[in-house]
Design a protein around this motif. Structure first.
Motif, short mmCIF file in Angstrom:
data_model
loop_
_atom_site.label_atom_id
_atom_site.label_comp_id
_atom_site.label_asym_id
_atom_site.label_seq_id
_atom_site.Cartn_x
_atom_site.Cartn_y
_atom_site.Cartn_z
N TRP A 120 55.63 51.26 54.02
CA TRP A 120 55.34 50.54 55.27
C TRP A 120 56.06 49.19 55.30
O TRP A 120 56.74 48.84 56.26
CB TRP A 120 53.83 50.32 55.41
N GLN A 149 56.68 60.06 57.22
CA GLN A 149 55.61 60.13 58.23
C GLN A 149 55.64 58.91 59.16
O GLN A 149 55.50 59.05 60.37
CB GLN A 149 54.25 60.22 57.54
N PHE A 150 55.83 57.71 58.56
CA PHE A 150 55.89 56.50 59.39
C PHE A 150 57.10 56.56 60.33
O PHE A 150 57.02 56.18 61.50
CB PHE A 150 56.00 55.24 58.51
N VAL A 152 58.78 59.19 61.51
CA VAL A 152 58.62 60.18 62.59
C VAL A 152 57.71 59.59 63.67
O VAL A 152 58.00 59.66 64.87
CB VAL A 152 58.06 61.51 62.03
N ALA A 153 56.60 58.95 63.23
CA ALA A 153 55.66 58.36 64.19
C ALA A 153 56.34 57.28 65.02
O ALA A 153 56.01 57.10 66.20
CB ALA A 153 54.45 57.79 63.45
N ALA A 154 57.29 56.55 64.43
CA ALA A 154 57.93 55.43 65.11
C ALA A 154 59.16 55.86 65.92
O ALA A 154 59.85 55.01 66.49
CB ALA A 154 58.33 54.37 64.09
N ALA A 271 48.40 51.46 62.02
CA ALA A 271 49.35 52.54 62.37
C ALA A 271 48.82 53.90 61.92
O ALA A 271 48.91 54.89 62.65
CB ALA A 271 50.71 52.26 61.73
N LEU A 272 48.24 53.96 60.72
CA LEU A 272 47.69 55.23 60.23
C LEU A 272 46.62 55.74 61.20
O LEU A 272 46.58 56.92 61.55
CB LEU A 272 47.06 55.05 58.84
N HIS A 274 46.11 54.86 64.43
CA HIS A 274 46.62 55.16 65.77
C HIS A 274 47.29 56.53 65.80
O HIS A 274 47.10 57.31 66.73
CB HIS A 274 47.60 54.08 66.21
N HIS A 275 48.08 56.81 64.76
CA HIS A 275 48.83 58.08 64.73
C HIS A 275 48.07 59.17 63.97
O HIS A 275 48.58 60.28 63.83
CB HIS A 275 50.20 57.87 64.10
N GLN A 276 46.87 58.83 63.47
CA GLN A 276 46.07 59.81 62.69
C GLN A 276 46.94 60.47 61.62
O GLN A 276 47.02 61.70 61.51
CB GLN A 276 45.47 60.87 63.63
N LEU A 277 47.61 59.62 60.84
CA LEU A 277 48.50 60.14 59.79
C LEU A 277 47.70 60.38 58.51
O LEU A 277 47.14 59.45 57.93
CB LEU A 277 49.61 59.12 59.49
#
Ligand SMILES: NC(=O)c1ccc[n+]([C@@H]2O[C@H](COP(=O)([O-])OP(=O)(O)OC[C@H]3O[C@@H](n4cnc5c(N)ncnc54)[C@H](OP(=O)(O)O)[C@@H]3O)[C@@H](O)[C@H]2O)c1
Length: 311
Positions: A120, A149-150, A152-154, A271-272, A274-277
């Protein structure tokens, strides 16, 4: 403690005492920095937590916020002589613990303190990446998959390198856009240039060290940012020399990264949530099989994080 996760660092600490040479470890020695559990009891003066709170460890208990500083690095968890998480019942200063997003279970929370926070910070604190920028994640270990994962989410364009086609296929399922097998394609920088129409990547999560840095400098874009995070391929004596002229010509930045602060952890948790990572856990072992898990990590057999569970 309910669960702890392994980092490559733990294998170094157990074998060599740490990245900085230290006297060999003798038993009893409690290792590991990353874990999650439930507060059983609190001391007088403890204001942050109550009995029953779900908590995970904080890698640098003295780094609350702001830029890194020597005194903020003191007391890093999991080193000889410092607090650690590798036991069923552990005593912590309250600064060494934090809450974590409700949707994560204890095994998942145990993966956050080092690998997730490092990825992160490297991608979203030290550098300003924009949707559409190309980022390279090296390998499929803990830091790399959190980075994937971060990214892709961004909305970043992702390239993953791995020694295994099977692991690359799993990265595709996680949303990776481009996949390169670095065994089959040792000159993977050329493939990055082909994918990016000769531009290169704006960001590289450098996890190999001496064995990958020359390729990273070939693959980085003009003005790009190479986060110097790992040493997984540092033993490669035949590694090509570091090219200062390539860096100069590209106005590239090399930034050393050492995990992050509590404030950065809070940003990551937002962020985790919000994106349910959910962290990628490759395998979970009973804690009694810690040695098996550590050997599997050293052999690079895993995908994502390895977790040990307490009954
Ligand atoms: N600076 C910091 O704050 C910080 C924090 C955490 C970790 N680290 C460092 O970052 C590195 C990664 O840590 P980790 O816990 O994520 O490790 P890990 O889970 O053990 O990662 C292992 C994976 O790295 C990949 N790998 C090995 N050599 C490679 C190479 N030459 N090129 C590309 N990938 C390669 C392999 O992936 P494949 O099997 O897919 O090939 C291997 O499975 C370690 O050196 C660790 O010490 C640093």
């Amino acid at each position: 403690m309910r669960a702890v996760s392994l980092n490559y660092r733990d294998t170094v600490v157990i074998r060599l005492g740490g990245y900085v040479p230290a006297p060999p470890q003798t038993a009893p020695f409690i290792p590991l920095s990353d874990g999650a559990g439930v507060v059983e009891s609190v001391g007088r003066g403890c204001t942050h937590f109550a009995v029953g709170d779900r908590v995970c460890s904080v890698f640098f208990p003295n780094w609350h916020a702001g830029p890194p500083a020597l005194e903020k690095r003191r007391g890093a968890l999991g080193l000889p002589g410092a607090a650690a998480v590798g036991g069923e019942l552990m005593l912590f200063d309250e600064d060494a613990l934090t809450g974590y997003p409700d949707f994560l279970n204890e095994r998942e929370a145990a993966t956050l303190p080092c690998a997730a926070l490092t990825a992160w910070r490297a991608m979203f604190v030290d550098v300003s990446l924009k949707p559409g920028d190309t980022v390279i994640l090296q390998g499929t270990g803990g830091v790399a998959l959190f980075g994937l994962q971060f990214a892709v989410a961004a909305g970043l364009r992702t390239i993953v390198t791995s020694s295994s086609d099977a692991k690359l296929a799993r990265c595709k399922d996680l949303g990776a856009a481009h996949l390169i097998n670095y065994r089959a394609t040792p000159d993977w920088a050329q493939e990055v240039l082909r994918i990016t129409d000769g531009q290169g990547a704006q960001f590289i999560m450098e996890l190999g060290g001496r064995g990958t840095l020359a390729q990273s400098l070939d693959a980085i874009a003009m003005g790009g940012h190479v986060a110097i995070v790992g040493v997984l391929a540092d033993t490669d004596a035949a590694a090509p020399p570091f090219s200062a002229s390539t860096m100069i010509a590209k106005s590239a930045r090399l930034q050393g990264v050492s995990v992050g602060s509590r404030e950065m952890f809070a940003g990551m948790c937002k962020a985790l949530s919000h994106h349910q990572l959910s962290p990628v856990i490759g395998a979970t072992y009973p804690w009694t099989e810690a040695a098996v898990a550590l050997r599997s990590m050293l052999a690079g057999e895993h995908f994502g994080k390895l977790v040990l569970e307490f009954p």
